[in-house]
Design a protein around this motif. Structure first.
Motif, mmCIF file in Angstrom:
data_model
loop_
_atom_site.group_PDB
_atom_site.id
_atom_site.type_symbol
_atom_site.label_atom_id
_atom_site.label_comp_id
_atom_site.label_asym_id
_atom_site.label_seq_id
_atom_site.Cartn_x
_atom_site.Cartn_y
_atom_site.Cartn_z
ATOM 1 N N LYS A 561 11.942 -10.284 -37.139
ATOM 2 C CA LYS A 561 11.469 -8.926 -36.885
ATOM 3 C C LYS A 561 10.009 -8.872 -37.289
ATOM 4 O O LYS A 561 9.662 -9.139 -38.439
ATOM 5 N N ILE A 562 9.169 -8.541 -36.326
ATOM 6 C CA ILE A 562 7.731 -8.479 -36.568
ATOM 7 C C ILE A 562 7.260 -7.057 -36.307
ATOM 8 O O ILE A 562 7.457 -6.521 -35.214
ATOM 9 N N ALA A 563 6.646 -6.437 -37.325
ATOM 10 C CA ALA A 563 6.169 -5.065 -37.211
ATOM 11 C C ALA A 563 4.679 -5.055 -36.928
ATOM 12 O O ALA A 563 3.906 -5.792 -37.553
ATOM 13 N N ILE A 564 4.279 -4.212 -35.975
ATOM 14 C CA ILE A 564 2.873 -4.081 -35.591
ATOM 15 C C ILE A 564 2.528 -2.604 -35.718
ATOM 16 O O ILE A 564 2.924 -1.787 -34.888
ATOM 17 N N MET A 565 1.817 -2.249 -36.786
ATOM 18 C CA MET A 565 1.618 -0.859 -37.162
ATOM 19 C C MET A 565 0.146 -0.486 -37.092
ATOM 20 O O MET A 565 -0.712 -1.228 -37.573
ATOM 21 N N GLY A 566 -0.118 0.680 -36.534
ATOM 22 C CA GLY A 566 -1.501 1.094 -36.362
ATOM 23 C C GLY A 566 -2.214 1.440 -37.649
ATOM 24 O O GLY A 566 -3.426 1.278 -37.754
ATOM 25 N N CYS A 567 -1.463 1.945 -38.645
ATOM 26 C CA CYS A 567 -2.106 2.363 -39.881
ATOM 27 C C CYS A 567 -1.091 2.334 -41.015
ATOM 28 O O CYS A 567 0.062 1.942 -40.826
ATOM 29 N N ILE A 568 -1.503 2.813 -42.166
ATOM 30 C CA ILE A 568 -0.700 2.704 -43.375
ATOM 31 C C ILE A 568 0.318 3.835 -43.505
ATOM 32 O O ILE A 568 1.184 3.806 -44.385
ATOM 33 N N VAL A 569 0.258 4.877 -42.641
ATOM 34 C CA VAL A 569 1.132 6.040 -42.799
ATOM 35 C C VAL A 569 2.599 5.627 -42.788
ATOM 36 O O VAL A 569 3.379 6.014 -43.655
ATOM 37 N N VAL A 583 -0.675 -4.650 -40.062
ATOM 38 C CA VAL A 583 -0.938 -3.234 -40.310
ATOM 39 C C VAL A 583 -2.435 -2.961 -40.304
ATOM 40 O O VAL A 583 -3.202 -3.626 -41.022
ATOM 41 N N GLY A 584 -2.861 -1.976 -39.518
ATOM 42 C CA GLY A 584 -4.255 -1.564 -39.520
ATOM 43 C C GLY A 584 -4.654 -1.044 -40.892
ATOM 44 O O GLY A 584 -3.997 -0.161 -41.444
ATOM 45 N N GLU A 600 -2.222 -10.765 -47.207
ATOM 46 C CA GLU A 600 -3.668 -10.848 -46.983
ATOM 47 C C GLU A 600 -4.181 -9.457 -46.643
ATOM 48 O O GLU A 600 -3.632 -8.785 -45.766
ATOM 49 N N LYS A 601 -5.251 -9.025 -47.319
ATOM 50 C CA LYS A 601 -5.800 -7.687 -47.133
ATOM 51 C C LYS A 601 -7.104 -7.724 -46.346
ATOM 52 O O LYS A 601 -7.917 -8.631 -46.490
ATOM 53 N N ASN A 602 -7.264 -6.703 -45.500
ATOM 54 C CA ASN A 602 -8.548 -6.434 -44.854
ATOM 55 C C ASN A 602 -9.128 -7.641 -44.119
ATOM 56 O O ASN A 602 -10.308 -7.984 -44.260
ATOM 57 N N ILE A 603 -8.272 -8.305 -43.332
ATOM 58 C CA ILE A 603 -8.715 -9.433 -42.515
ATOM 59 C C ILE A 603 -9.506 -8.889 -41.323
ATOM 60 O O ILE A 603 -9.127 -7.873 -40.736
ATOM 61 N N PRO A 604 -10.560 -9.533 -40.909
ATOM 62 C CA PRO A 604 -11.236 -9.116 -39.679
ATOM 63 C C PRO A 604 -10.250 -9.131 -38.502
ATOM 64 O O PRO A 604 -9.447 -10.053 -38.360
ATOM 65 N N GLU A 605 -10.306 -8.112 -37.694
ATOM 66 C CA GLU A 605 -9.339 -7.958 -36.605
ATOM 67 C C GLU A 605 -9.307 -9.168 -35.679
ATOM 68 O O GLU A 605 -8.231 -9.574 -35.205
ATOM 69 N N ASP A 606 -10.455 -9.771 -35.412
ATOM 70 C CA ASP A 606 -10.477 -10.886 -34.461
ATOM 71 C C ASP A 606 -9.828 -12.151 -35.026
ATOM 72 O O ASP A 606 -9.626 -13.122 -34.300
ATOM 73 N N GLU A 607 -9.498 -12.164 -36.321
ATOM 74 C CA GLU A 607 -8.824 -13.313 -36.921
ATOM 75 C C GLU A 607 -7.351 -13.033 -37.232
ATOM 76 O O GLU A 607 -6.588 -13.951 -37.557
ATOM 77 N N ALA A 608 -6.938 -11.762 -37.154
ATOM 78 C CA ALA A 608 -5.662 -11.349 -37.742
ATOM 79 C C ALA A 608 -4.453 -11.941 -37.029
ATOM 80 O O ALA A 608 -3.484 -12.362 -37.673
ATOM 81 N N VAL A 609 -4.463 -11.983 -35.705
ATOM 82 C CA VAL A 609 -3.296 -12.505 -34.984
ATOM 83 C C VAL A 609 -3.086 -13.975 -35.310
ATOM 84 O O VAL A 609 -1.962 -14.418 -35.595
ATOM 85 N N GLU A 610 -4.164 -14.766 -35.296
ATOM 86 C CA GLU A 610 -4.047 -16.196 -35.594
ATOM 87 C C GLU A 610 -3.540 -16.411 -37.016
ATOM 88 O O GLU A 610 -2.722 -17.302 -37.277
ATOM 89 N N ARG A 611 -3.979 -15.575 -37.948
ATOM 90 C CA ARG A 611 -3.544 -15.749 -39.331
ATOM 91 C C ARG A 611 -2.096 -15.294 -39.524
ATOM 92 O O ARG A 611 -1.375 -15.837 -40.363
ATOM 93 N N LEU A 612 -1.658 -14.319 -38.739
ATOM 94 C CA LEU A 612 -0.240 -13.949 -38.765
ATOM 95 C C LEU A 612 0.616 -15.114 -38.284
ATOM 96 O O LEU A 612 1.637 -15.450 -38.910
ATOM 97 N N ILE A 613 0.215 -15.738 -37.189
ATOM 98 C CA ILE A 613 0.963 -16.878 -36.655
ATOM 99 C C ILE A 613 0.990 -18.011 -37.673
ATOM 100 O O ILE A 613 2.026 -18.653 -37.893
#
Length: 622
Positions: A561-569, A583-584, A600-613
């Motif tokens: 189960k992989i969650a993709i959330m726009g923000c912290i709410v 999470v954004g 991992e906190k506050n990763i640059p968006e352009d790196e985040a998908v690769e680091r999730l994988i």
């Protein structure tokens, strides 16, 4: 509540601007903008698209005072065009924002989990009775002035509880449970009743359809005990997009609508908000069309608990029933099996294929179910089992008695379930019952079959046969999920057979739909589940594009189960049962989670998908 016949729950009438919710009003449709609420032009334009699609309420995020104040301009922009559709402000974490929003929106949504209580920390806290009472008094001190502002401005409110966004106080006392969600809501409702504030709509949502359905049922029960009849807003949070979003929404919302619950709905898709409305309309209209249908006369099983359902007792016949996960029966009646059509890495082959009176030319790779007159002519019965009719002119109990097959399937229809039929089933433990219905309210008849067997102590497995004649795959998904999801959530189903008589939809997609329904109802997992929010003005990255990238990289995985959330709410609380979370965290920043732990906190968006994988791969290689 009548489990077998559709009747809408009676609620009080709530005024939201010029629109009414509850009472005898239609079930209202709504959506939420994804624009920055300080951007008047974009918000007005997107609201117009939602309204043009049929939206009857439009919600906007108001994370700060500036957003709440700009509702005045957005409201004026729509009213200047003659559009009177009410606006709803969505408030989290800041009650002062709710006070401002109440001046300019027709309804304000507040979340009990973060209205006064601080953001959840997932810490176990201990409260004495005096300390707990003091916390409730804090809510009163802040909430009552807000209600007074709403009274003065004729503003309605929505008390919106989300699974996973409960306060630490509620979590410490009740845990992250349906009962905790209900109490979180009731604390605020009791204040509303005490203050004689009646323009209240309630929602209790979850991304887990089972939790959502159980919690709303418990809430209605508790409200009735306390003589409250507020209208209900229904929705599945983080349902996702495409097939998953439609199936999960139809399961959760459909299960409640089918029992007459719900006065306004929002189908939350990770797509453009105006695309939510046609899905919501189709689901609503399909369920409401049952109104006025012929009554189904049946009684529930004594051991069935509508509020805490468990699986109906059944014995195993091969891999069907007992402790086995529900099976899928595919159909070869309307189209031949096509091995050239790729199943896809995240699909599953049905456990059985029903092929009517003719064997397929090509072995589809799973056992077959054949009409008894054709089956009895075969010389080789390997992986081929007979199905009998338990009603009509072809009803032949002698053939059932004489047949030596180790597994026998039998189509039954509730109206034809005579004592002779049930006695035959009881005497033959190798029979798997296949319930079918042509009733306008097929759910009522399917439920009646299962409850009749349960009530009489007959433990043969039950499979629900759902047949349609749809040209559009999304329509099929919505109807099949709405019809079947509640049967799975209630624990009545040992299997599911979905058949579409129109050959325009390949059977591969029909079979995939059945597996999606089982997964959406949390009874059988066959592929990765994506829990993704629909996005709003708080989302600071391209949600649809990110979902597509993550799906492309992880679609081959099973059971995650992989969650993709726009923000912290809502994340990480709403994704608490996910294995991984994306999470954004701010503009251009993303945080990664393993369950509720931030890795991992506050990763640059352009790196985040690769680091999730990379995180998933490292965990799997441990």
């Amino acid at each position: 509540m009548d489990l077998f016949n559709y009747k809408r729950r009676q609620s009080i009438l709530v005024n939201v601007g010029a629109t009414t919710i509850g009472g005898d009003s239609p079930i209202r449709l709504q959506s939420m903008t994804t624009t920055d609420t300080t951007d008047t032009a974009s918000s007005v334009a997107q609201a117009e698209r939602i309204i043009a699609a049929g939206g009857e309420l439009v919600r906007l995020t108001t994370q700060g005072t500036a957003h709440a104040e700009n509702l005045r301009n957005i409201n004026a922009g729509l009213r200047s065009k003659g559009i009177m559709t009410p606006l709803v402000a969505d408030v989290h974490f800041n009650p002062a924002v709710a006070d401002v929003a109440a001046l300019y929106a027709e309804k304000v949504r507040v979340n009990p989990g973060n209205y006064v209580d601080p953001a959840r920390t997932f810490k176990e806290l201990e409260y004495t009775p005096q300390e707990y009472a003091a916390e409730i008094q804090k809510i009163r001190d802040r909430f009552i002035p807000f209600l007074n502002i709403c009274k003065e401005n004729h503003t309605a409110i929505r008390i919106g509880v989300n699974h996973g966004s409960l306060s630490d106080r509620i979590m410490s006392h009740y845990g992250n449970t349906p009962e905790g969600m209900v109490e979180s809501c009731m604390e605020f409702l009791r204040i509303c009743v005490e203050q004689q504030f009646k323009d209240v709509v309630i929602s209790i949502k979850a991304s887990n359809t089972v939790v959502m359905v159980q919690t709303v049922r418990l809430l209605v029960k508790q409200m009735e005990e306390e003589k409250m009849y507020f209208p209900l807003h229904l929705g599945v949070t983080e349902a996702g997009e495409g097939e998953d979003g439609r199936v999960k929404s139809a399961i959760g919302i459909g299960a409640l609508l089918a029992d007459g619950l719900g006065d306004t709905i929002r189908v939350s898709l990770s797509e453009a908000p105006e695309r939510e409305i046609p899905v919501a309309r189709e689901l609503r209209d399909y369920i409401v069309s049952r109104e006025g249908s012929a009554d189904v006369f049946a009684r529930p099983a004594q051991d069935f608990d509508h509020f805490h359902p468990s699986r109906r007792p059944s014995h195993a016949v091969a891999n069907i029933g007992g402790q086995n996960a529900p099976v899928v029966i595919g159909s070869l009646l309307t189209a031949p099996w096509e091995p050239s059509v790729p199943m896809g890495q995240d699909d599953a082959l049905p456990d059985y294929f029903y092929c009517g009176g003719n064997l397929p030319d090509t072995d589809p790779g799973c056992p077959l179910i054949l009409d008894y007159p054709a089956w009895v002519q075969l010389t080789d019965h390997t992986d081929c089992y007979p199905v009998f009719l338990g009603f009509g002119e072809n009803w032949n109990p002698d053939a059932v008695e004489a047949c030596p097959a180790e597994i026998k399937f039998m189509f039954v229809n509730y109206m034809a379930m005579t004592e002779q039929v049930t006695d035959l089933i009881r005497r033959h433990p190798e029979i798997v019952v296949i319930s079918q219905s042509n009733h306008k309210n097929r759910l009522g008849e399917h439920r009646a079959v299962a409850h009749t067997l349960w009530r009489e102590g007959i433990t043969n497995p039950v499979i629900f046969f759902q047949h349609y004649n749809e040209q559009d795959i999304d329509t099929l998904r919505i109807k099949a999920a709405a019809d079947s999801g509640v049967l799975l959530i209630d624990g009545l189903a040992d299997g599911l057979a979905v058949m579409n008589m129109n050959p325009s939809i390949p059977h591969v997609l029909v079979d995939r739909t059945a597996f999606s329904i089982l997964q959406g109802a949390r009874v059988r997992v066959t592929r990765t589940e994506y829990i993704s929010c629909p996005g709003c003005g708080r989302t600071l990255y391209n949600l649809e594009e990110t979902i597509a990238r993550i799906k492309a990289a992880t679609g081959h995985l099973r059971g995650l189960k992989i969650a993709i959330m726009g923000c912290i709410v809502n994340g990480p609380g709403e994704m608490a049962d996910a294995d991984y979370g994306y999470v954004g965290a701010g503009r251009g920043k993303v945080s990664l989670y393993r369950q509720k732990e931030c890795i991992e906190k506050n990763i640059p968006e352009d790196e985040a998908v690769e680091r999730l994988i990379r995180l998933i791969e490292e965990d799997q290689n441990r």
